[in-house]
Design a protein around this motif. Structure first.
Motif, mmCIF file in Angstrom:
data_model
loop_
_atom_site.group_PDB
_atom_site.id
_atom_site.type_symbol
_atom_site.label_atom_id
_atom_site.label_comp_id
_atom_site.label_asym_id
_atom_site.label_seq_id
_atom_site.Cartn_x
_atom_site.Cartn_y
_atom_site.Cartn_z
ATOM 1 N N ARG A 145 21.625 4.023 -7.452
ATOM 2 C CA ARG A 145 22.728 4.213 -8.384
ATOM 3 C C ARG A 145 22.622 5.531 -9.141
ATOM 4 N NH1 ARG A 145 21.673 -1.838 -9.790
ATOM 5 N NH2 ARG A 145 23.046 -2.841 -8.285
ATOM 6 N N GLU A 146 21.449 6.155 -9.141
ATOM 7 C CA GLU A 146 21.228 7.405 -9.864
ATOM 8 C C GLU A 146 20.616 8.487 -8.970
ATOM 9 O OE1 GLU A 146 21.755 8.198 -13.205
ATOM 10 O OE2 GLU A 146 22.831 6.313 -13.399
ATOM 11 N N HIS A 147 20.081 8.095 -7.854
ATOM 12 C CA HIS A 147 19.349 9.017 -6.979
ATOM 13 C C HIS A 147 20.069 9.168 -5.641
ATOM 14 C CE1 HIS A 147 16.353 7.478 -9.865
ATOM 15 N NE2 HIS A 147 15.880 8.701 -9.802
ATOM 16 N N VAL A 148 19.696 10.223 -4.903
ATOM 17 C CA VAL A 148 20.332 10.442 -3.602
ATOM 18 C C VAL A 148 19.482 9.972 -2.436
ATOM 19 C CG1 VAL A 148 21.797 12.334 -4.385
ATOM 20 C CG2 VAL A 148 19.532 12.842 -3.467
ATOM 21 N N ALA A 149 18.193 9.755 -2.669
ATOM 22 C CA ALA A 149 17.309 9.303 -1.591
ATOM 23 C C ALA A 149 16.083 8.631 -2.193
ATOM 24 C CB ALA A 149 16.881 10.484 -0.724
ATOM 25 N N TYR A 150 15.394 7.868 -1.354
ATOM 26 C CA TYR A 150 14.118 7.274 -1.752
ATOM 27 C C TYR A 150 13.216 7.208 -0.529
ATOM 28 C CZ TYR A 150 15.342 2.821 0.475
ATOM 29 O OH TYR A 150 15.670 1.850 1.386
ATOM 30 N N ASN A 151 11.933 7.105 -0.782
ATOM 31 C CA ASN A 151 10.947 6.910 0.281
ATOM 32 C C ASN A 151 9.839 6.025 -0.247
ATOM 33 O OD1 ASN A 151 11.799 8.334 2.596
ATOM 34 N ND2 ASN A 151 11.112 10.273 1.721
ATOM 35 N N TRP A 152 9.279 5.220 0.645
ATOM 36 C CA TRP A 152 8.029 4.518 0.372
ATOM 37 C C TRP A 152 6.951 5.352 1.050
ATOM 38 C CZ3 TRP A 152 7.613 0.548 -2.921
ATOM 39 C CH2 TRP A 152 8.752 -0.226 -3.202
ATOM 40 N N VAL A 153 5.978 5.829 0.284
ATOM 41 C CA VAL A 153 4.952 6.711 0.835
ATOM 42 C C VAL A 153 3.560 6.254 0.402
ATOM 43 C CG1 VAL A 153 6.507 8.697 0.907
ATOM 44 C CG2 VAL A 153 5.061 8.362 -1.062
ATOM 45 N N GLN A 171 0.794 -1.225 0.000
ATOM 46 C CA GLN A 171 0.000 0.000 0.000
ATOM 47 C C GLN A 171 0.833 1.285 0.000
ATOM 48 O OE1 GLN A 171 -2.721 -2.312 2.160
ATOM 49 N NE2 GLN A 171 -2.452 -2.737 0.034
ATOM 50 N N GLN A 172 2.065 1.185 -0.422
ATOM 51 C CA GLN A 172 2.916 2.364 -0.532
ATOM 52 C C GLN A 172 3.546 2.404 -1.921
ATOM 53 O OE1 GLN A 172 5.464 2.040 3.008
ATOM 54 N NE2 GLN A 172 4.263 3.737 3.821
ATOM 55 N N VAL A 173 4.077 3.584 -2.267
ATOM 56 C CA VAL A 173 4.667 3.826 -3.581
ATOM 57 C C VAL A 173 6.103 4.296 -3.389
ATOM 58 C CG1 VAL A 173 4.505 5.260 -5.642
ATOM 59 C CG2 VAL A 173 2.432 4.470 -4.536
ATOM 60 N N GLU A 184 -1.062 13.423 -9.681
ATOM 61 C CA GLU A 184 -2.487 13.748 -9.553
ATOM 62 C C GLU A 184 -3.376 12.633 -10.092
ATOM 63 O OE1 GLU A 184 -2.718 17.538 -11.539
ATOM 64 O OE2 GLU A 184 -1.480 18.502 -9.988
ATOM 65 N N GLU A 185 -3.020 12.082 -11.264
ATOM 66 C CA GLU A 185 -3.821 10.989 -11.826
ATOM 67 C C GLU A 185 -3.777 9.762 -10.922
ATOM 68 O OE1 GLU A 185 -4.354 8.159 -15.793
ATOM 69 O OE2 GLU A 185 -2.752 9.650 -15.778
ATOM 70 N N TYR A 186 -2.613 9.445 -10.395
ATOM 71 C CA TYR A 186 -2.475 8.276 -9.532
ATOM 72 C C TYR A 186 -3.327 8.442 -8.267
ATOM 73 C CZ TYR A 186 -0.450 4.592 -6.703
ATOM 74 O OH TYR A 186 -0.297 3.487 -5.904
ATOM 75 N N ILE A 187 -3.265 9.611 -7.657
ATOM 76 C CA ILE A 187 -4.061 9.872 -6.440
ATOM 77 C C ILE A 187 -5.558 9.742 -6.756
ATOM 78 C CG2 ILE A 187 -4.744 11.665 -4.787
ATOM 79 C CD1 ILE A 187 -1.775 12.610 -4.855
ATOM 80 N N ARG A 188 -5.997 10.319 -7.879
ATOM 81 C CA ARG A 188 -7.414 10.206 -8.272
ATOM 82 C C ARG A 188 -7.830 8.751 -8.423
ATOM 83 N NH1 ARG A 188 -6.200 14.145 -11.981
ATOM 84 N NH2 ARG A 188 -6.265 12.650 -13.689
ATOM 85 N N ARG A 189 -6.978 7.947 -9.034
ATOM 86 C CA ARG A 189 -7.321 6.536 -9.260
ATOM 87 C C ARG A 189 -7.358 5.751 -7.946
ATOM 88 N NH1 ARG A 189 -7.156 4.200 -14.110
ATOM 89 N NH2 ARG A 189 -6.737 5.504 -15.923
ATOM 90 N N LYS A 190 -6.618 6.183 -6.953
ATOM 91 C CA LYS A 190 -6.568 5.470 -5.675
ATOM 92 C C LYS A 190 -7.752 5.810 -4.766
ATOM 93 C CE LYS A 190 -3.215 2.681 -5.617
ATOM 94 N NZ LYS A 190 -3.604 1.277 -5.654
ATOM 95 N N LYS A 191 -8.464 6.891 -5.064
ATOM 96 C CA LYS A 191 -9.604 7.283 -4.203
ATOM 97 C C LYS A 191 -10.802 6.417 -4.462
ATOM 98 C CE LYS A 191 -8.297 11.983 -3.259
ATOM 99 N NZ LYS A 191 -8.587 13.377 -3.355
#
Length: 137
Positions: free
Chosen positions: A103-111, A22-24, A130-137
């Motif tokens: 390898r390409e980024h400085v940080a990550y989060n699961w949110v 349930q996180q991205v 925005e589209e992803y949030i709309r689809r999850k509602k």
């Protein structure tokens, strides 16, 4: 020889909205890259003769050491960054395996989807958020 303006450069790029428990997964760009320290969905440029899906699987493996299963293709976004344009092609993906190695980024989060708006996003990623949030509602 054909000359093109820099404004005419269109990069085709895929990105993965990787879901797990349930996180991205979101990633932060490095300080010396364009769009420095902004957040994005991981992915990368499509190589010549490469499909969108092959590109995304390769990029996630190369950049993050993760294996994903591709799912729904969301609405692509065209964004003009001034000196280039990007055609960003998003896919919702499921985490399959692997341990994150940046390898390409400085940080990550699961949110959670509801917390995505709390981050400072690359402009091209905003319509996808925005589209992803709309689809999850």
């Amino acid at each position: 020889m054909i000359l093109i303006n820099e404004e005419d450069i269109m990069l085709k790029v895929t990105c993965a909205i990787i879901e797990k428990n349930q996180q991205v997964l979101i990633t932060q760009r490095g300080p010396h890259k364009s769009q420095a320290l902004l957040w994005e969905f991981p992915g990368g440029k499509i190589e010549p003769s490469e499909t969108e899906t092959d590109c995304l699987i390769r990029e996630i493996e190369e950049e993050l050491n993760l294996q994903v299963e591709l799912g729904l293709r969301l609405t692509p976004v065209e964004h003009n960054y001034g000196n280039f344009m990007v055609n960003l092609i998003p896919y919702v993906c499921q985490y399959k395996s692997g341990t994150i190695a940046l390898r390409e980024h400085v940080a990550y989060n699961w949110v959670s989807a509801k917390d995505l708006n709390r981050y400072n996003w690359c402009p091209a990623d905003l319509p996808i958020v925005e589209e992803y949030i709309r689809r999850k509602k």
